[in-house]
Write a protein that holds these residues in place. Structure first.
Motif, PDB file in Angstrom:
ATOM      1  N   VAL A   5       0.656  -8.310   4.665  1.00  0.00           N
ATOM      2  CA  VAL A   5       0.450  -6.949   5.145  1.00  0.00           C
ATOM      3  C   VAL A   5       0.415  -6.039   3.924  1.00  0.00           C
ATOM      4  O   VAL A   5       1.322  -6.077   3.087  1.00  0.00           O
ATOM      5  N   THR A   6      -0.607  -5.222   3.821  1.00  0.00           N
ATOM      6  CA  THR A   6      -0.743  -4.370   2.639  1.00  0.00           C
ATOM      7  C   THR A   6       0.316  -3.284   2.614  1.00  0.00           C
ATOM      8  O   THR A   6       0.855  -2.872   3.654  1.00  0.00           O
ATOM      9  N   ALA A   7       0.594  -2.804   1.410  1.00  0.00           N
ATOM     10  CA  ALA A   7       1.558  -1.715   1.250  1.00  0.00           C
ATOM     11  C   ALA A   7       1.079  -0.469   1.981  1.00  0.00           C
ATOM     12  O   ALA A   7       1.882   0.269   2.562  1.00  0.00           O
ATOM     13  N   GLU A   8      -0.225  -0.241   1.957  1.00  0.00           N
ATOM     14  CA  GLU A   8      -0.773   0.930   2.649  1.00  0.00           C
ATOM     15  C   GLU A   8      -0.505   0.867   4.148  1.00  0.00           C
ATOM     16  O   GLU A   8      -0.112   1.869   4.767  1.00  0.00           O
ATOM     17  N   ALA A   9      -0.707  -0.331   4.743  1.00  0.00           N
ATOM     18  CA  ALA A   9      -0.473  -0.481   6.184  1.00  0.00           C
ATOM     19  C   ALA A   9       1.001  -0.294   6.519  1.00  0.00           C
ATOM     20  O   ALA A   9       1.348   0.363   7.508  1.00  0.00           O
ATOM     21  N   LEU A  10       1.870  -0.858   5.699  1.00  0.00           N
ATOM     22  CA  LEU A  10       3.304  -0.711   5.936  1.00  0.00           C
ATOM     23  C   LEU A  10       3.734   0.752   5.778  1.00  0.00           C
ATOM     24  O   LEU A  10       4.527   1.266   6.570  1.00  0.00           O
ATOM     25  N   ALA A  11       3.196   1.406   4.758  1.00  0.00           N
ATOM     26  CA  ALA A  11       3.554   2.809   4.527  1.00  0.00           C
ATOM     27  C   ALA A  11       3.095   3.690   5.675  1.00  0.00           C
ATOM     28  O   ALA A  11       3.829   4.580   6.131  1.00  0.00           O
TER      29      ALA A  11
END
Length: 231
Positions: free
Chosen positions: A22-28
């Motif tokens: 899961v990308t950092a952008e999606a998690l953020a």
């Protein structure tokens, strides 16, 4: 600090639901924080011992086998747990009924006082109908066959009372208010069939395994519509 703690648990929950990075952008975005804050959260989790793998620009995953019991529940999640456990506890099904009560007690024991109070005061109680208590050992045998993915041999009577011996791969066990039904692959019919528990005179687990994983069986069963009762 409380907000950060809740966010760290939420990140773990998100990673646990995904098999792929899961990308950092999606998690953020999901947590409503900046990517920079998310990176700091990931480093905090790693420092605390959480088996998070990955890197910036690629994504993050949780190593298989990691279990972290949730310490916080939403009101709806807690009510669902209480109602479900109490429903199973009242089923008169021996070990499964006892396990439901024990599980709810463990959740309460591991919870802070406020959560314990909410469990006691949930105010949700299922209306239990009468089940055949004599079916409890049989249901336990079916569940064991499902867990171990072993063939189940049953002595079965159809709706006309005709007795047959079947070898089945039980894929699912459906609990209705007044009966339970096994969804299974029947080796005799070479097709999916439904078997009513109250029509099974005896059952034993064989040594042979399923011809395919139960997860695959379930997927095939869901794709097949209009299942008929066993005949």
């Amino acid at each position: 600090m409380a907000d950060k703690t809740a966010r760290l648990f939420a990140i773990i929950d998100t990673l646990r639901r995904h098999r792929r990075p899961v990308t950092a952008e999606a998690l953020a975005n999901e947590q409503g924080v900046s990517v920079r804050t998310l990176y700091r959260d990931i480093q905090t989790l790693i420092a605390l011992g959480a088996p998070v793998e990955g890197e910036a620009g690629v994504g993050y995953v949780l190593r298989p086998g990691f279990f972290l019991p949730p310490l916080m529940f939403t009101p709806e999640e807690l009510e669902a747990l209480v109602l479900g456990a109490r429903w199973v506890e009242g089923r008169q099904e021996g070990s499964l009924s006892r396990a439901a009560g024990q599980a709810l007690a463990k959740i309460a024991a591991a919870s802070p006082d406020e959560l314990k109070r909410r469990i006691d005061e949930a105010g949700l109680w299922p209306v239990n109908s009468r089940w055949r208590e004599t079916d409890a050992p049989l249901l336990a045998t079916v569940r064991e066959a499902m867990r171990t993915e072993k063939v189940l041999h049953i002595d079965y009577a159809d709706e006309r009372g005709k007795a047959t011996t079947r070898a089945i791969w039980p894929a699912a066990l459906a609990y209705f208010e007044d009966k339970q039904i096994i969804a299974a692959w029947c080796l005799l019919r070479q097709d999916f069939r439904s078997f009513r528990i109250d029509r099974i005179a005896a059952a034993r687990i064989g040594k042979a395994g399923f011809g395919r994983r139960r997860a695959v069986l379930m997927a095939d069963w869901w794709r097949q519509s209009g299942l008929d009762a066993a005949s």
